[in-house]
Scaffold this active site. Structure first.
Site, PDB file in Angstrom:
ATOM      1  CG  HIS A  73      -1.929  -1.041   1.291  1.00 46.95           C
ATOM      2  ND1 HIS A  73      -2.129  -1.806   2.415  1.00 46.95           N
ATOM      3  CD2 HIS A  73      -2.820  -1.483   0.371  1.00 46.95           C
ATOM      4  CE1 HIS A  73      -3.107  -2.672   2.189  1.00 46.95           C
ATOM      5  NE2 HIS A  73      -3.537  -2.501   0.949  1.00 46.95           N
TER       6      HIS A  73
ATOM      7  CE  LYS B 262     -12.397  -7.097   1.885  1.00 45.46           C
ATOM      8  NZ  LYS B 262     -11.110  -6.525   1.472  1.00 45.46           N
TER       9      LYS B 262
ATOM     10  NE  ARG C 266      -2.255  -8.313  -4.092  1.00 45.53           N
ATOM     11  CZ  ARG C 266      -3.108  -8.575  -3.136  1.00 45.53           C
ATOM     12  NH1 ARG C 266      -2.767  -8.445  -1.894  1.00 45.53           N
ATOM     13  NH2 ARG C 266      -4.323  -9.001  -3.400  1.00 45.53           N
TER      14      ARG C 266
ATOM     15  CB  SER D  94      -4.568  -6.598   4.398  1.00 44.47           C
ATOM     16  OG  SER D  94      -4.159  -5.301   4.028  1.00 44.47           O
TER      17      SER D  94
END
Length: 163
Positions: free
Chosen positions: A17, A41, A90, A128
């Site tokens: 990040h 979440k 990514r 994360s």
């Protein structure tokens, strides 16, 4: 002035990040890093804690603001006078999801553009979720998260492990 929004959960913030924030700050006049309140979440950190951690790692960037929001990104972008969203990628799996989100956001507001930034290959495996999983088993995450927030993250991981 070109204002870009970098939205995300940032639960917790990672070096990946930080890499995107740093690079976006060089491209845009202003970058608003904004923590999304995602009801799907179960976060490890509160919105306020995530905002505070992001402020800790971005305080040296004069053109970076940290904020939070809930609701539609297109509404938030209008509120911030922005028509640019920055998303870090990514892998191909990130692209598929983010591409779909970019298309729906553009359908909802044709002025909103999404700019994809490929992560630095040093962080291509960092997420994360991975940080939380490694840390929950006592693994070393010091190279995965910013130094400024390492102790905060470790303390929370220990609390959750001991609970």
């Amino acid at each position: 002035m070109t204002v870009a929004i970098y939205p995300g959960s940032f639960d917790p913030v990672t070096n990946g990040h930080r890499d995107i924030i740093e690079r976006a700050s060089r491209v845009f006049d202003k970058v608003v890093v904004s923590v999304l309140e995602n009801p799907r979440k179960q976060p490890m950190f509160t919105i306020e804690e995530r905002v505070e951690m992001l402020k800790m790692i971005t305080n040296s960037y004069e053109n970076v603001e940290v904020d939070s929001f809930q609701g539609l990104l297109i509404d938030y972008a209008k509120q911030k006078n922005s028509n640019i969203v920055v998303k870090g990628l990514r892998a191909m799996s990130d692209f598929e999801f983010e591409f779909q989100m970019a298309l729906i956001n553009r359908k909802l507001d044709s002025r909103l553009e999404t700019m994809f930034m490929m992560t630095n290959n040093r962080y291509s495996y960092v997420s994360s979720s991975i940080v939380k999983e490694i840390g929950s088993y006592g693994g070393d995450i010091c190279e995965l998260v910013p130094n400024e927030v390492y102790n905060i993250i470790m303390r929370r991981l220990r609390q959750e492990r001991d609970a």
